[in-house]
Scaffold this active site. Structure first.
Site, mmCIF file in Angstrom:
data_model
loop_
_atom_site.group_PDB
_atom_site.id
_atom_site.type_symbol
_atom_site.label_atom_id
_atom_site.label_comp_id
_atom_site.label_asym_id
_atom_site.label_seq_id
_atom_site.Cartn_x
_atom_site.Cartn_y
_atom_site.Cartn_z
ATOM 1 N N ASP A 1 14.968 143.547 85.024
ATOM 2 C CA ASP A 1 14.994 143.877 86.449
ATOM 3 C C ASP A 1 16.381 143.552 87.004
ATOM 4 O O ASP A 1 16.911 142.456 86.781
ATOM 5 C CB ASP A 1 13.935 143.065 87.199
ATOM 6 N N ILE A 2 17.000 144.505 87.711
ATOM 7 C CA ILE A 2 18.322 144.282 88.298
ATOM 8 C C ILE A 2 18.184 143.322 89.481
ATOM 9 O O ILE A 2 17.375 143.546 90.384
ATOM 10 C CB ILE A 2 18.962 145.604 88.760
ATOM 11 N N GLU B 1 14.146 149.671 89.745
ATOM 12 C CA GLU B 1 15.263 149.013 89.062
ATOM 13 C C GLU B 1 14.806 148.301 87.799
ATOM 14 O O GLU B 1 15.473 147.401 87.297
ATOM 15 C CB GLU B 1 15.958 148.025 90.003
#
Length: 664
Positions: free
Chosen positions: A535-536, A578
């Protein structure tokens, strides 16, 4: 200019402005004198006096021109002290060329960069491309060699803009790609959100340069299509693109890193390189470069350096060709097609069945399907029936299109079926290699475009071929053309349905399909499976501060890093938003965590390089990893476990990897 062209230019300008430190109109890329010289290059009404007045405003430039005209090379009886007379003696073209080159030399080499993008090295490349472009133009009797010289000199100006005025520099880009052998254009778009050709295009428009020069800058890596507004300049573009390629294979690239320009078949057709004496051209440019070295007192690469780089370039091209071949094989295995007459979803099924039907219907001894390889310009016998007819020593059986003549050439050009006989064409290469006396050649078409060639003969029975067979076989070839086109279309649609449109990674549906298949494996294989959830960090903040385009670019950058990190047999995909997910096979806890850590570290490194582009925010990711356990009855349970581990990484400070078994 069409409305679509205007919209495209607006988008390019918007992308360019987002990566630059200042407003486009405020950037001092080249001197005012250089801009005037660029505009003069296409002005037929320019008088010698106008050029003389321009040169006189630059004392250093004026001194250089006078030194040149008074050098031993011209051996004039009296010394020339007037710029106007110097221009008259040397000629308008020569003086403008010298003046323009000097302006760029002064601008680009005023500081000897120690960064990855060396401006002196870059200038040498641009000069070589300009000189060779001019020589090619003269050899082809192109009416305005000065124009292509100008285009060659500034064809890569977008790289200078990015290096000197980008929020992140071209040196940063070079440092980020390492040994990546993929297209530089693709990597630039992923890294900057724009390519150097797009950036150069923007500044050509800003400077109001001639359309022909703008076309060269915008299209020297890709020949324009027939509907492009630059289509009328395809000759100029092809000349500079070819010169750019020749420069690269001699070690005079625009930057000292492994990359390669593409040599498109359309470019070669436009130029007709058979008309060029390359040996003479290269000798002439060598002399031009030597004169330039003396004029600017600049050291240029020696023969040993060029040979070494040429060997390296050849090795690189071989690796790229091998990689492309592997990719092509993979896509062919996954592609499928559909056409009603053939009742099959696979060309490896319906083409052999068509050949078998031909043999049954017309009692041919053997038949083959030749596919066309436009890049290599050859016919390749890809399918044959019966399967035993083609000896091992003839596999693969290829026919060079450039060597085709006679009736077979007429068959390909006129797209008409023919019978070719050894008595009338004893030198035919197919007759000689396949040891037959005659054969039928039938073009396989779709929308009148040639997609293949059907072959049949009676080499064993020696039964004669009759002309009345041709109209009977043509409908079969027609149906085969439809099937092959549909195969390609279906393959493209299938691939599109499997991929996330933004990142070009597999989409969530394909992730789930892969895990369904994986969870059907034996327990011994499942024991070595790991799932990672990526996950960004602070992605919403990045979107809010920098805009959705920057957010999309961040997703593509992460996807690019993941794509080049995955091992054969493993799997990577975009899970949504994301979030990304990877599946590793044949691994253990240490291997899975080490793999995830390498991804996290590389994204952090790239994020630091790009921090200015993202308004000071450093792009990082949090990764959760789960090893398989018998308690996971479904693949969804394992994804949930990796997701929980990822949230632990977030809670512990982000930009880290958490393996689920580390925290019981």
């Amino acid at each position: 200019m069409t409305d679509k062209d205007k919209d495209d230019i607006k988008l390019i300008k918007k992308a360019a402005q987002s990566i630059l430190k200042d407003e486009i109109k405020h950037l001092n890329i080249v001197s005012p004198v250089a801009l005037k010289l660029l505009r003069l290059s296409n002005d037929d009404n320019t008088k010698i006096e106008s050029l003389s007045q321009l040169i006189e405003t630059e004392p250093v430039l004026a001194a250089k021109i006078l030194n040149q005209v008074n050098s031993v090379a011209y051996a004039l009886p009296t010394k020339i002290t007037s710029i106007n007379r110097a221009v008259s003696m040397l000629g308008f073209s020569t003086v403008r060329q010298l003046a323009l080159t000097l302006q760029f030399h002064s601008k680009l080499t005023q500081q000897n960069s120690t960064k990855s993008f060396d401006l002196l090295f870059f200038w040498q490349h641009c000069l070589y491309v300009a000189l060779l472009s001019r020589r090619i133009a003269v050899a082809l009797k192109y009416p305005d060699p000065d124009l292509v010289y100008t285009g060659g000199l500034i064809h890569d100006i977008g790289k200078v803009v990015l290096e000197n005025h980008g929020r992140v520099t071209y040196s940063d880009f070079i440092a980020s790609i390492g040994n990546n052998k993929h297209s530089t254009q693709e990597q630039e778009r992923s890294f900057f959100g724009i390519t150097h050709t797009d950036m150069g295009h923007v500044f050509c428009l800003e400077w109001q340069l001639p359309a022909s020069v703008t076309a060269i800058v915008a299209c020297h890596h890709n020949q324009p299509t027939e509907t492009s507004r630059f289509a009328e300049f395809k000759t100029e573009i092809a000349i500079v693109a070819f010169a750019n390629y020749i420069a690269w294979i001699q070690g005079i690239g625009s930057a000292n890193y492994d990359s390669h320009p593409t040599l498109q078949s359309a470019l070669l057709q436009t130029l007709g390189i058979d008309r060029l004496n390359l040996e003479t051209l290269l000798q002439q440019v060598d002399q031009d470069m030597q004169s330039t070295q003396e004029f600017y007192d600049t050291h240029l690469p020696g023969l040993t350096t060029l040979r070494a780089t040429l060997v390296k370039a050849t090795i690189n091209l071989s690796q790229i060709s091998e990689a492309k071949a592997f990719t092509a094989d993979t896509s062919n295995r996954k592609s499928s097609c559909l056409t009603a007459p053939h009742h099959s979803l696979n060309p490896k099924d319906f083409i052999p069945r068509t050949l078998e039907a031909l043999q049954d219907e017309f009692s041919f001894d053997r038949s083959m399907m030749f596919m066309i390889d436009p890049k290599r310009r050859c016919l390749i016998a890809s399918y044959w029936w019966p399967k035993s007819i083609l000896p091992t020593e003839l596999q693969p059986f290829e026919v060079d299109i450039s060597g085709i003549s006679g009736l077979l050439l007429n068959c390909l050009r006129a797209k008409k079926a023919v019978i070719i006989n050894a008595k009338t064409e004893p030198g035919n290469s197919i007759i000689q290699r396949l040891k037959t006396t005659e054969f039928i050649a039938i073009p396989v078409l779709h929308h009148n475009n040639l997609v293949g060639l059907l072959y049949a003969d009676n080499s064993l029975s020696e039964k004669p071929m009759h002309e009345q067979l041709l109209p009977e076989i043509m409908p079969i070839a027609y149906e085969l053309g439809i099937a092959m086109f549909n195969a390609k279309q279906y393959g493209q649609e299938k691939k599109h349905a499997q991929l996330d449109h933004l990142t070009q990674l597999f989409n969530k549906r394909m992730v789930n399909n892969f895990l369904v298949e994986t969870f059907q494996e034996d327990a011994s294989i499942l024991a070595n499976i790991a799932v990672g959830f990526i996950d960004i960090d602070k992605f919403k903040l990045l979107n809010d501060n920098c805009g959705h385009q920057a957010g999309d670019d961040a997703l593509k950058i992460v996807a690019d890093i993941l794509r080049h990190s995955i091992r054969p047999g493993d799997f990577i995909g975009r899970y949504g938003g994301e979030e990304f997910l990877f599946v590793l096979k044949n691994t253990n806890e240490a291997g899975a965590k080490g793999y995830a850590e390498r991804i996290r570290s590389e994204i952090e490194r790239r994020g630091k390089i790009l921090s200015q582009r993202f308004h000071g925010q450093i792009m990082t990711v949090s990764i959760g990893v789960a090893m398989y356990s018998p308690r996971y009855g479904r693949y969804a349970d394992m994804i949930e476990a990796a997701d929980q581990a990822m949230y632990r990484a977030k809670n512990e400070g982000r930009n880290r990897v958490v393996l689920l078994s580390d925290k019981k």
